[in-house]
Scaffold this motif. Sequence first.
Motif, mmCIF file in Angstrom:
data_model
loop_
_atom_site.group_PDB
_atom_site.id
_atom_site.type_symbol
_atom_site.label_atom_id
_atom_site.label_comp_id
_atom_site.label_asym_id
_atom_site.label_seq_id
_atom_site.Cartn_x
_atom_site.Cartn_y
_atom_site.Cartn_z
ATOM 1 N N ALA A 99 109.898 49.568 113.920
ATOM 2 C CA ALA A 99 108.819 50.051 114.791
ATOM 3 C C ALA A 99 107.950 51.050 114.047
ATOM 4 O O ALA A 99 106.709 51.001 114.119
ATOM 5 N N ALA A 100 108.576 51.958 113.308
ATOM 6 C CA ALA A 100 107.830 52.960 112.545
ATOM 7 C C ALA A 100 106.981 52.315 111.459
ATOM 8 O O ALA A 100 105.940 52.857 111.051
ATOM 9 N N ALA A 101 107.423 51.138 110.993
ATOM 10 C CA ALA A 101 106.672 50.420 109.951
ATOM 11 C C ALA A 101 105.496 49.647 110.528
ATOM 12 O O ALA A 101 104.754 49.009 109.785
ATOM 13 N N GLY A 102 105.326 49.702 111.846
ATOM 14 C CA GLY A 102 104.176 49.056 112.472
ATOM 15 C C GLY A 102 104.360 47.595 112.802
ATOM 16 O O GLY A 102 103.380 46.853 112.910
ATOM 17 N N CYS A 103 105.607 47.164 112.976
ATOM 18 C CA CYS A 103 105.853 45.756 113.293
ATOM 19 C C CYS A 103 105.438 45.440 114.726
ATOM 20 O O CYS A 103 105.676 46.223 115.644
ATOM 21 N N ASN A 104 104.839 44.267 114.905
ATOM 22 C CA ASN A 104 104.502 43.779 116.242
ATOM 23 C C ASN A 104 105.721 43.190 116.940
ATOM 24 O O ASN A 104 105.789 43.150 118.170
ATOM 25 N N GLY A 105 106.650 42.691 116.123
ATOM 26 C CA GLY A 105 107.851 42.077 116.657
ATOM 27 C C GLY A 105 108.954 42.148 115.626
ATOM 28 O O GLY A 105 108.729 42.507 114.475
ATOM 29 N N MET A 106 110.169 41.809 116.061
ATOM 30 C CA MET A 106 111.303 41.791 115.144
ATOM 31 C C MET A 106 112.288 40.719 115.580
ATOM 32 O O MET A 106 112.349 40.350 116.751
ATOM 33 N N ILE A 107 113.035 40.219 114.613
ATOM 34 C CA ILE A 107 114.178 39.370 114.929
ATOM 35 C C ILE A 107 115.415 40.097 114.421
ATOM 36 O O ILE A 107 115.350 40.837 113.432
ATOM 37 N N ILE A 108 116.541 39.903 115.105
ATOM 38 C CA ILE A 108 117.708 40.713 114.785
ATOM 39 C C ILE A 108 118.996 39.913 114.911
ATOM 40 O O ILE A 108 119.176 39.149 115.857
ATOM 41 N N CYS A 109 119.876 40.089 113.935
ATOM 42 C CA CYS A 109 121.251 39.617 114.038
ATOM 43 C C CYS A 109 122.104 40.865 114.215
ATOM 44 O O CYS A 109 122.460 41.527 113.243
ATOM 45 N N ASN A 110 122.369 41.211 115.461
ATOM 46 C CA ASN A 110 123.160 42.405 115.767
ATOM 47 C C ASN A 110 124.637 42.089 115.608
ATOM 48 O O ASN A 110 125.018 40.929 115.422
ATOM 49 N N SER A 111 125.477 43.117 115.686
ATOM 50 C CA SER A 111 126.912 42.888 115.531
ATOM 51 C C SER A 111 127.667 42.967 116.849
ATOM 52 O O SER A 111 128.780 42.459 116.941
ATOM 53 N N ALA A 112 127.089 43.586 117.869
ATOM 54 C CA ALA A 112 127.748 43.694 119.174
ATOM 55 C C ALA A 112 126.684 43.796 120.261
ATOM 56 O O ALA A 112 125.594 44.341 120.034
ATOM 57 N N ASP A 113 127.005 43.278 121.444
ATOM 58 C CA ASP A 113 126.062 43.334 122.563
ATOM 59 C C ASP A 113 125.598 44.763 122.846
ATOM 60 O O ASP A 113 124.433 44.997 123.174
ATOM 61 N N SER A 114 126.542 45.708 122.742
ATOM 62 C CA SER A 114 126.242 47.089 123.127
ATOM 63 C C SER A 114 125.069 47.669 122.348
ATOM 64 O O SER A 114 124.344 48.526 122.861
ATOM 65 N N GLU A 115 124.865 47.199 121.126
ATOM 66 C CA GLU A 115 123.761 47.715 120.296
ATOM 67 C C GLU A 115 122.397 47.328 120.863
ATOM 68 O O GLU A 115 121.400 48.007 120.612
ATOM 69 N N MET A 116 122.358 46.242 121.621
ATOM 70 C CA MET A 116 121.070 45.714 122.064
ATOM 71 C C MET A 116 120.393 46.586 123.118
ATOM 72 O O MET A 116 119.175 46.522 123.276
#
Length: 398
Positions: A99-116
Amino acid sequence: MVNVSRRGFLKLSGVTGAGLGAAALLSACSGSGSGSDSGSSDGGSDVKIGVSIWSSTDALGKLSADIVKKAAKILGVETQFVDQGHVSEQVTASAETLAAAGCNGMIICNSADSEMTSVINTCNENEMYVTQFYRIISKENSPDVYKAAENSKFYVGAVHEDEVLNGKTLMNLLLEKGGPNKTGARSICLEGWTVGDATFQLRWQGYKEGLDEWNKEHPDDKATMTDPVYANTSSAEGAKVTEQFVNTYPDMDALIVAGGGGDPLVGSIGQLKNMGLTGKISVVSTDFLDDLEDQLKTGGIFAESGGHFCDPLYAFILTYQACTGKLEVKEGEFGKEIKFPYVYVSSSEDYANYKKYFVDEAPYTDDEIKELAKDDFDALDKAATSLSIDDVKSRHSK
């Protein structure tokens, strides 16, 4: 115009196709930084999409990163990668970094639901779209996190695999054809990667279902499986766990390495080789290694599921469509879901076909990726769920 957000400006400018045309309007908003790659100038894109991944250098991670970079170049999108090692603090921090880098969107491979929950909150605060890949939030196990996704205007959805079926398929291969005599494995050890990982939990469910079905149908020829011992995403820990299994279970004839990007598997098969047990203990896993063909020939690996590295491609396209206004993200809806198929190989002949159509050449041409970016969701979903060796062979032989 100063008060119009970049996202609103993109939509107002009609940026909806593979060729984008608002470069002059928003060039100042597309910064670059460490880990960033600029897309081509095909139409002049001002979309920047971040990628939060456990690793962009291991076997699966590199394939995932490479196909995203390929799509970004074709669509003229700038990307920025953050390797977070599936460490929870780093996973959640990656959203803030992007977000700080100015992204309009992101895709993510998280490791646990709780992080989301934290990731979604960061995306809401920064008006940054987010799509999961290789993962989906469990409605049953994580209802609060699922609700946060439903209530978000920026949670796009998830592209993931049928992990229960994956687990059952690998278990059945072991039970029917594994073991030193290839007549079926009966003493199976399970190596996990991260405690609480939703994808591992689903694979484990599949292993157990396959085992339970076998034991019910073969009461006089039952098999056993250990509880998981976790190796995280480390080759060294994979080797350590495998050595522990061999020393603890002298009748062990099979090992399931649940995944972890490939590195734990490297450590495990290396340890078995060092102990003179290659081919005597049947190893199955998920996430193809670079030397899978040789491992199948030598008996280092008995069977493997993989070929799913196009999963992040579809997450990237969904995010791209959300950023450009082609895909509407609605508050109160969970988001879009694509369930991606695995490729299974259990011989060098199987791998030769996979290598020809997925490795030597990309499973999608540049023109096909451009067309995917123009597709509506139903067409995207159909394309994704149809992907197979035969599908690529059919498309690329025309």
